[in-house]
Every structure is written in structure tokens, then in C-alpha cells.
Design a protein around this motif. Structure first.
Motif, PDB file in Angstrom:
ATOM      1  N   ALA A   1      60.563  61.569 -38.681  1.00  0.00           N
ATOM      2  CA  ALA A   1      60.268  62.328 -39.894  1.00  0.00           C
ATOM      3  C   ALA A   1      59.811  63.743 -39.540  1.00  0.00           C
ATOM      4  O   ALA A   1      60.250  64.731 -40.151  1.00  0.00           O
ATOM      5  N   PHE A   2      58.922  63.850 -38.552  1.00  0.00           N
ATOM      6  CA  PHE A   2      58.449  65.165 -38.121  1.00  0.00           C
ATOM      7  C   PHE A   2      59.592  65.990 -37.550  1.00  0.00           C
ATOM      8  O   PHE A   2      59.739  67.181 -37.867  1.00  0.00           O
ATOM      9  N   LEU A   3      60.402  65.377 -36.692  1.00  0.00           N
ATOM     10  CA  LEU A   3      61.504  66.110 -36.074  1.00  0.00           C
ATOM     11  C   LEU A   3      62.515  66.571 -37.118  1.00  0.00           C
ATOM     12  O   LEU A   3      63.030  67.695 -37.048  1.00  0.00           O
ATOM     13  N   MET A   4      62.800  65.710 -38.086  1.00  0.00           N
ATOM     14  CA  MET A   4      63.757  66.068 -39.121  1.00  0.00           C
ATOM     15  C   MET A   4      63.222  67.214 -39.977  1.00  0.00           C
ATOM     16  O   MET A   4      63.950  68.159 -40.303  1.00  0.00           O
ATOM     17  N   ALA A   5      61.943  67.140 -40.343  1.00  0.00           N
ATOM     18  CA  ALA A   5      61.347  68.191 -41.168  1.00  0.00           C
ATOM     19  C   ALA A   5      61.301  69.522 -40.425  1.00  0.00           C
ATOM     20  O   ALA A   5      61.657  70.574 -40.977  1.00  0.00           O
ATOM     21  N   LEU A   6      60.876  69.482 -39.167  1.00  0.00           N
ATOM     22  CA  LEU A   6      60.818  70.707 -38.373  1.00  0.00           C
ATOM     23  C   LEU A   6      62.208  71.279 -38.142  1.00  0.00           C
ATOM     24  O   LEU A   6      62.420  72.496 -38.205  1.00  0.00           O
ATOM     25  N   GLY A   7      63.175  70.392 -37.865  1.00  0.00           N
ATOM     26  CA  GLY A   7      64.547  70.843 -37.689  1.00  0.00           C
ATOM     27  C   GLY A   7      65.099  71.467 -38.961  1.00  0.00           C
ATOM     28  O   GLY A   7      65.815  72.480 -38.915  1.00  0.00           O
ATOM     29  N   GLY A   8      64.743  70.878 -40.104  1.00  0.00           N
ATOM     30  CA  GLY A   8      65.186  71.439 -41.374  1.00  0.00           C
ATOM     31  C   GLY A   8      64.620  72.829 -41.604  1.00  0.00           C
ATOM     32  O   GLY A   8      65.328  73.735 -42.062  1.00  0.00           O
ATOM     33  N   LEU A   9      63.333  73.018 -41.273  1.00  0.00           N
ATOM     34  CA  LEU A   9      62.722  74.339 -41.414  1.00  0.00           C
ATOM     35  C   LEU A   9      63.393  75.363 -40.506  1.00  0.00           C
ATOM     36  O   LEU A   9      63.605  76.514 -40.891  1.00  0.00           O
ATOM     37  N   TRP A  10      63.730  74.933 -39.291  1.00  0.00           N
ATOM     38  CA  TRP A  10      64.415  75.849 -38.355  1.00  0.00           C
ATOM     39  C   TRP A  10      65.778  76.237 -38.904  1.00  0.00           C
ATOM     40  O   TRP A  10      66.163  77.410 -38.869  1.00  0.00           O
ATOM     41  N   LEU A  11      66.515  75.233 -39.416  1.00  0.00           N
ATOM     42  CA  LEU A  11      67.842  75.517 -39.945  1.00  0.00           C
ATOM     43  C   LEU A  11      67.774  76.474 -41.139  1.00  0.00           C
ATOM     44  O   LEU A  11      68.646  77.336 -41.308  1.00  0.00           O
ATOM     45  N   ILE A  12      66.739  76.335 -41.953  1.00  0.00           N
ATOM     46  CA  ILE A  12      66.620  77.192 -43.133  1.00  0.00           C
ATOM     47  C   ILE A  12      66.223  78.616 -42.749  1.00  0.00           C
ATOM     48  O   ILE A  12      66.915  79.584 -43.064  1.00  0.00           O
ATOM     49  N   TRP A  13      65.100  78.744 -42.031  1.00  0.00           N
ATOM     50  CA  TRP A  13      64.493  80.060 -41.855  1.00  0.00           C
ATOM     51  C   TRP A  13      64.938  80.788 -40.591  1.00  0.00           C
ATOM     52  O   TRP A  13      64.773  82.010 -40.501  1.00  0.00           O
ATOM     53  N   VAL A  14      65.482  80.065 -39.617  1.00  0.00           N
ATOM     54  CA  VAL A  14      65.978  80.728 -38.405  1.00  0.00           C
ATOM     55  C   VAL A  14      67.495  80.864 -38.462  1.00  0.00           C
ATOM     56  O   VAL A  14      68.050  81.948 -38.234  1.00  0.00           O
ATOM     57  N   ARG A  15      68.166  79.753 -38.777  1.00  0.00           N
ATOM     58  CA  ARG A  15      69.630  79.808 -38.837  1.00  0.00           C
ATOM     59  C   ARG A  15      70.151  80.374 -40.155  1.00  0.00           C
ATOM     60  O   ARG A  15      71.292  80.800 -40.255  1.00  0.00           O
ATOM     61  N   GLY A  16      69.310  80.371 -41.168  1.00  0.00           N
ATOM     62  CA  GLY A  16      69.736  80.911 -42.459  1.00  0.00           C
ATOM     63  C   GLY A  16      70.591  79.979 -43.273  1.00  0.00           C
ATOM     64  O   GLY A  16      71.521  80.412 -43.966  1.00  0.00           O
ATOM     65  N   THR A  17      70.275  78.667 -43.231  1.00  0.00           N
ATOM     66  CA  THR A  17      71.071  77.679 -43.960  1.00  0.00           C
ATOM     67  C   THR A  17      70.531  77.540 -45.381  1.00  0.00           C
ATOM     68  O   THR A  17      69.829  76.579 -45.707  1.00  0.00           O
ATOM     69  N   TRP A  18      70.829  78.526 -46.210  1.00  0.00           N
ATOM     70  CA  TRP A  18      70.443  78.454 -47.622  1.00  0.00           C
ATOM     71  C   TRP A  18      71.310  79.402 -48.431  1.00  0.00           C
ATOM     72  O   TRP A  18      71.859  80.373 -47.914  1.00  0.00           O
ATOM     73  N   LEU A  19      71.454  79.066 -49.721  1.00  0.00           N
ATOM     74  CA  LEU A  19      72.244  79.891 -50.626  1.00  0.00           C
ATOM     75  C   LEU A  19      71.377  80.716 -51.559  1.00  0.00           C
ATOM     76  O   LEU A  19      71.747  81.828 -51.932  1.00  0.00           O
TER      77      LEU A  19
END
Length: 275
Positions: free
Chosen positions: A120-138
Motif C-alpha cells: 500500500a505504501f509503495l503503491m501510494a508513493l509510486g502514484g505520487l511520483w507518477l503524478i508530480w514527477v512524471r506528470g501523469t495527470w490531465l
């Protein structure tokens, strides 16, 4: 109060208890069936290409905001890990809630629980990285909703672990249920879109870039609505009378029916075409 009246009240309370228990069990069975269908899709679509390093195969899924990106090895690996952890946590979480496993296989329950909390922690942290570092949002609203969901996942997971370590079992069970619900937020999001579209016979309120009214509301609702339903259920189960228990039972049956529509739609229109 006469003996007959007391007996009637006890019979009514017993019927209400059985009704609530049956409705909750129905919701759980349908939810697990739907979640494991999602796991089957992830395993079938992602695992093979990911293991072989053929990340470009992800481009077949046109619903991804940002899946495979040529030249972005780190981002592609993060995305792969995020998806595979999602499959692990979905499978693990369902097993944690089975009463027979908790009572008869406590060692498995504890070790599976540790894996679940870590995932759960890894998934949440990975999701935050994908959003704010990789820019995975519309949209910024969508990014904010996903960020709040990740924060709630980590908070609830930490409280689930702490209550288990301090042997507050009833509290631990409640936090585990909350964690299970918010971890399923992305899954609920897909079901909500499909159920909404099917029941409205079209994509009412959906924007081209997930910026329509329904997109904005459901971005938060996909995890806050199930969480609110859980909180009401827990309070009704703990102290409410027979009428409230019957009402909660009926509400759970309706929610389960809508969820089943979403599961069927997600499989037929989102997951099956890629298998």
C-alpha cells in the motif's frame, strides 16, 4: 414490556442483524470477484510484456494517461512496478478480510498483512511520483484527487499497522476496512465511469480530458463515497436499531447492484478488448 413484545423485538433485531450480515457478505463477494477480474486483466495484459521488457506493448491501452514513453526508462519502470504492485495488493487485500483465514490461519494473516501494508505504501508513493514527477495527470483537480487518495492510503495503512501492533483488534479491523476501500479507489473509479455511462446510456458529464462535471466529482467520489458508505455501515452495525439496519442492508444491495453493472461494463468495454 410483555414477554411477547420482548420476543418480537428480539426476533426483529435478529432478522435485521442477519439482513445486514448477508448484504455485507454479498457486497464483499461481488467486490472480490470484480477485483480479481481486474487482477486477471493486469496479469494478462501487463505481466508478459513487462517481464520481457516490451513496454511499448502498453500503447494498446489507449485509456492510459501516460503509460509507455519512448526513452523514459525510469518512468516506464516506475509505471510497471506501480501496476504490478496494484495486482499484488488487490489479491492480498481481499484475503485479509476473510474471517476464516483470520481465525484459522493467523500466521498467514499476519504475514499477508505485512505484505499488504508495504505494498500500500509503495503503491501510494509510486502514484505520487507518477503524478508530480512524471506528470501523469490531465487536470490539476484530478491530480489533487489522486494525491489525497494516496495520502489517505498511507495514513490508513499506518493506523492499521499501529492498531495491530498494540493489539487493539476491533480498531485494527476498522482501519483495515478503511484501507481496503481507499486502496480500491482506482478500481472504483473505473467501475463508476462504466456504471454511470451504462445507466445514463451515454457519457453524460464526461469531458474529453477528464474535465467534465462527472469527471471532477467522481475524481474525489471514487474513494470518498465508498469510504462514507463504510463509515455509515460501521456505525449502523455498532449501535443502530433494527430499522436502520434494514435500511443499511437495502442500501448495500443497491450499491452492490450498481457495482456489478460497473464490473460488467469494465470487463466488456475496457479490459476484455485488451486480453
Amino acid at each position: 414490556m410483555t414477554t411477547a413484545a420482548l420476543g418480537h423485538d428480539l426476533d426483529l433485531k435478529g432478522a435485521a442483524d442477519r439482513s445486514l450480515q448477508a448484504a455485507a457478505a454479498l457486497w464483499y463477494v461481488v467486490a472480490v470477484a470484480g477485483q480479481w477480474t481486474f487482477v486477471y486483466y493486469i496479469a494478462s495484459f501487463y505481466v508478459g510484456p513487462t517481464v520481457r521488457g516490451e513496454f511499448s506493448a502498453w500503447t494498446r491501452n489507449t485509456d492510459l494517461i501516460k503509460g509507455y514513453v519512448a526513452g523514459d526508462s525510469v518512468g516506464n519502470l516506475y509505471f510497471a512496478a506501480h501496476v504490478l504492485i496494484a495486482a499484488l495488493i488487490t489479491t492480498s487485500g481481499a484475503l485479509q478480510l476473510v474471517p476464516q483465514i483470520r481465525s484459522r490461519a493467523i500466521a498467514f494473516h499476519r504475514w499477508n498483512g505485512r505484505i499488504y501494508i508495504l505494498a500500500a505504501f509503495l503503491m501510494a508513493l509510486g502514484g505520487l511520483w507518477l503524478i508530480w514527477v512524471r506528470g501523469t495527470w490531465l487536470t490539476l483537480t484530478g491530480a489533487g484527487a489522486s494525491t489525497l487518495m494516496a495520502v489517505l492510503i498511507m495514513t490508513f495503512a499506518a493506523l492499521t499497522l499501529r492498531s495491530a501492533m498494540t493489539r487493539r483488534i476491533a480498531q485494527h479491523h476498522r482501519w483495515a476496512l478503511r484501507t481496503f476501500v481507499v486502496v480500491g479507489g482506482v478500481w472504483f473509479q473505473r467501475l463508476g465511469y462504466m456504471a454511470w455511462t451504462i445507466l445514463n446510456r451515454g457519457p453524460v458529464g464526461l469531458g474529453k480530458h477528464m474535465d467534465g462535471p462527472f469527471d471532477i466529482v467522481w475524481g474525489f467520489g471514487c474513494f470518498l463515497l465508498p469510504l462514507a458508505a463504510l463509515e455509515i455501515y460501521l456505525r449502523v452495525k455498532a449501535s443502530a436499531g433494527a430499522p436502520a439496519r434494514f435500511a443499511m442492508s437495502a442500501a448495500l444491495v443497491v450499491l452492490t447492484a450498481v457495482m456489478a453493472v460497473g464490473i460488467g461494463g469494465a470487463y466488456l468495454f475496457m479490459w476484455r478488448p485488451l486480453l
